[in-house]
Write a protein that holds these residues in place. Sequence first.
Motif, PDB file in Angstrom:
ATOM      1  N   GLN A  11      -5.192  27.435 -11.292  1.00 51.95           N
ATOM      2  CA  GLN A  11      -6.096  26.307 -11.098  1.00 51.95           C
ATOM      3  C   GLN A  11      -5.909  25.705  -9.694  1.00 51.95           C
ATOM      4  O   GLN A  11      -6.876  25.455  -8.980  1.00 51.95           O
ATOM      5  CB  GLN A  11      -5.830  25.251 -12.190  1.00 51.95           C
ATOM      6  CG  GLN A  11      -6.719  24.027 -12.155  1.00 51.95           C
ATOM      7  CD  GLN A  11      -8.195  24.364 -12.327  1.00 51.95           C
ATOM      8  OE1 GLN A  11      -8.545  25.410 -12.849  1.00 51.95           O
ATOM      9  NE2 GLN A  11      -9.054  23.482 -11.844  1.00 51.95           N
ATOM     10  N   ARG A  15      -7.279  27.867  -6.938  1.00 54.33           N
ATOM     11  CA  ARG A  15      -8.733  27.693  -6.766  1.00 54.33           C
ATOM     12  C   ARG A  15      -9.030  26.439  -5.954  1.00 54.33           C
ATOM     13  O   ARG A  15      -9.942  26.405  -5.129  1.00 54.33           O
ATOM     14  CB  ARG A  15      -9.406  27.554  -8.135  1.00 54.33           C
ATOM     15  CG  ARG A  15      -9.796  28.882  -8.750  1.00 54.33           C
ATOM     16  CD  ARG A  15     -10.424  28.629 -10.099  1.00 54.33           C
ATOM     17  NE  ARG A  15     -11.781  28.123 -10.038  1.00 54.33           N
ATOM     18  CZ  ARG A  15     -12.303  27.234 -10.908  1.00 54.33           C
ATOM     19  NH1 ARG A  15     -11.565  26.748 -11.868  1.00 54.33           N
ATOM     20  NH2 ARG A  15     -13.544  26.861 -10.811  1.00 54.33           N
ATOM     21  N   GLN A  16      -8.234  25.384  -6.231  1.00 55.23           N
ATOM     22  CA  GLN A  16      -8.460  24.123  -5.518  1.00 55.23           C
ATOM     23  C   GLN A  16      -8.133  24.267  -4.035  1.00 55.23           C
ATOM     24  O   GLN A  16      -8.841  23.745  -3.178  1.00 55.23           O
ATOM     25  CB  GLN A  16      -7.626  23.007  -6.144  1.00 55.23           C
ATOM     26  CG  GLN A  16      -8.077  22.678  -7.549  1.00 55.23           C
ATOM     27  CD  GLN A  16      -7.335  21.488  -8.125  1.00 55.23           C
ATOM     28  OE1 GLN A  16      -6.729  20.711  -7.405  1.00 55.23           O
ATOM     29  NE2 GLN A  16      -7.375  21.351  -9.426  1.00 55.23           N
ATOM     30  N   SER A  47      -5.286  18.128  -5.804  1.00 59.57           N
ATOM     31  CA  SER A  47      -6.506  17.713  -6.525  1.00 59.57           C
ATOM     32  C   SER A  47      -7.147  16.507  -5.853  1.00 59.57           C
ATOM     33  O   SER A  47      -8.370  16.457  -5.667  1.00 59.57           O
ATOM     34  CB  SER A  47      -6.187  17.323  -7.971  1.00 59.57           C
ATOM     35  OG  SER A  47      -5.626  18.397  -8.660  1.00 59.57           O
ATOM     36  N   LEU A  79      -9.910  16.035 -14.005  1.00 59.76           N
ATOM     37  CA  LEU A  79      -9.926  17.496 -14.066  1.00 59.76           C
ATOM     38  C   LEU A  79     -11.351  18.016 -14.225  1.00 59.76           C
ATOM     39  O   LEU A  79     -11.747  18.979 -13.581  1.00 59.76           O
ATOM     40  CB  LEU A  79      -9.057  17.993 -15.222  1.00 59.76           C
ATOM     41  CG  LEU A  79      -7.572  18.160 -14.889  1.00 59.76           C
ATOM     42  CD1 LEU A  79      -6.828  18.692 -16.107  1.00 59.76           C
ATOM     43  CD2 LEU A  79      -7.371  19.082 -13.701  1.00 59.76           C
ATOM     44  N   GLU A  99     -13.375  20.284 -11.557  1.00 55.90           N
ATOM     45  CA  GLU A  99     -13.994  21.531 -11.997  1.00 55.90           C
ATOM     46  C   GLU A  99     -15.434  21.608 -11.478  1.00 55.90           C
ATOM     47  O   GLU A  99     -15.889  22.643 -10.997  1.00 55.90           O
ATOM     48  CB  GLU A  99     -13.950  21.586 -13.537  1.00 55.90           C
ATOM     49  CG  GLU A  99     -14.405  22.888 -14.153  1.00 55.90           C
ATOM     50  CD  GLU A  99     -13.617  24.101 -13.649  1.00 55.90           C
ATOM     51  OE1 GLU A  99     -12.410  23.964 -13.376  1.00 55.90           O
ATOM     52  OE2 GLU A  99     -14.237  25.181 -13.501  1.00 55.90           O
ATOM     53  N   GLU A 100     -16.106  20.477 -11.537  1.00 56.20           N
ATOM     54  CA  GLU A 100     -17.499  20.403 -11.096  1.00 56.20           C
ATOM     55  C   GLU A 100     -17.612  20.721  -9.592  1.00 56.20           C
ATOM     56  O   GLU A 100     -18.474  21.504  -9.185  1.00 56.20           O
ATOM     57  CB  GLU A 100     -17.971  18.966 -11.341  1.00 56.20           C
ATOM     58  CG  GLU A 100     -19.441  18.806 -11.592  1.00 56.20           C
ATOM     59  CD  GLU A 100     -19.722  17.362 -11.978  1.00 56.20           C
ATOM     60  OE1 GLU A 100     -20.218  16.637 -11.121  1.00 56.20           O
ATOM     61  OE2 GLU A 100     -19.387  16.971 -13.115  1.00 56.20           O
ATOM     62  N   ARG A 143     -16.929  24.476  -9.087  1.00 54.50           N
ATOM     63  CA  ARG A 143     -18.043  25.325  -9.557  1.00 54.50           C
ATOM     64  C   ARG A 143     -19.173  25.316  -8.537  1.00 54.50           C
ATOM     65  O   ARG A 143     -19.744  26.351  -8.214  1.00 54.50           O
ATOM     66  CB  ARG A 143     -18.562  24.817 -10.901  1.00 54.50           C
ATOM     67  CG  ARG A 143     -17.629  25.164 -12.025  1.00 54.50           C
ATOM     68  CD  ARG A 143     -18.375  25.841 -13.187  1.00 54.50           C
ATOM     69  NE  ARG A 143     -17.431  26.186 -14.227  1.00 54.50           N
ATOM     70  CZ  ARG A 143     -17.271  25.480 -15.346  1.00 54.50           C
ATOM     71  NH1 ARG A 143     -18.037  24.430 -15.582  1.00 54.50           N
ATOM     72  NH2 ARG A 143     -16.389  25.837 -16.236  1.00 54.50           N
TER      73      ARG A 143
END
Lengths: 366, 78
Positions: free
Chosen positions: A6, A9-10, A223, B63, B67-68, B71
């Motif tokens: 995860q 990807r970030q 994040s 989160l 994710e948005e 994507r």
Amino acid sequence: MAINRQTDRQVKGIRMMLGEIGRPVRLMEVCGTHTVSIFRHGLRGMFEGIRFLSGPGCPVCVTSSEDVDRAVLISREPGVILATFGDMMRVPGSLGNLDYARACGADVRIVYSALDALRMARAERTRRVVFFSTGFETTAPGAAAIIHEARKEGIKNFSVYSVHKLVPPALRALLSTPGLDVDGFLLPGHVSTIIGARPYEFIAADKGKPAVIAGFSAEDIISATLMLLGQMRQGRAAVEVQYQTAVRAEGNPKALALMEEFFEPASANWRGIGTIPASGLGIREGFSGFDAAKVFAGVLGGMERAGAASSEPPGCSCGDVLRGLKIPAECRLFGKKCTPESPVGACMVSTEGSCAAYYKYGGPGR
Amino acid sequence: MCLAIPSRIIEKNGFEATVDVYGARRKISLMLLPEEAAVGEYVLVHAGFAIQKVEEDAASDALGFIEEILRALEAEEA
């Protein structure tokens, strides 16, 4: 650092967005604990195109020389036990630091919690226990809680010397600094556990800067960085919460109510930055029996007589570092006259100070 | 200075509690906690005070939001 899928990807997402934005991005991490986490996890070097700037968020670093002098003067009074957090012992004042005061015979004790200071007052009724209380909104409710307890129990030999400071007013002052070049803010996680997200609204609404309240792990900071770049890319500014496990929009109402009951906003002197109106907490008039500034007013009135000077050490760039105007390596004392073993400015004293973090993780040459 | 550590409550007596922090036991105060927390639950502890209850499996809007963003980016790349 081990990166899970995860986060991977970030990281890719951040790199893509940086490519689209097409210019270097300057993000300020306001909190000293973030500074350390960013260094420790190697995030400073991870993204070409992002410069992380440290802000004024190390409470040890922003405690003024004058306030340390006042604590030293109080500690020299007969019968006094001065209790404080360990980080405060080596913060320089013009009369030396608290470590030095202790070496000269003052009874200065390190506590882990404000509660320990109150315990001392209960156990040693013939002594006058003073809690030298520093920190931002995370720490202030604890100080309010012990005043509440001392009052309830009728403890008379106890007072608090409050040099508490508030994050939002400092950010407001910072945002009006000429020459400040910051694209977005990583806001402190645990300060926000107490105050919530609303007190920061002006950053987005009035100043048009994106801001994200972030947790402290590498994943949290990655994040939050992605969220900041997401706002920039969409050309919008808002205060968002990445650290949802610990931060609610309304903060901690119980802690806020206790702070409100015992403290009132007061002007505060920030090391290297200067006096900012309503950016600190003083003890309310009705509780002056617990206010060391009132209890020891006579002693504190004699600051000049005691040889205290209010100026900061010559050549120290702490003030510019705390406002993101300079990085530590741009200070001429950094790594030469000023090192963690022999600190000149407070930013080198605390492990959460930007200079100490740069020195430890970046090496004196960076 | 502003770091708070998630700790599990192992004993509770009024506003006092004993917590387990990475295997060490500490006495803390629950005076600042805005809601009830039971033995076995987790609280964030800062300088001897629990300042917030933390859910171990707290659902995070952040989160979903992240994710948005991802994507959208990945769709543009494809």
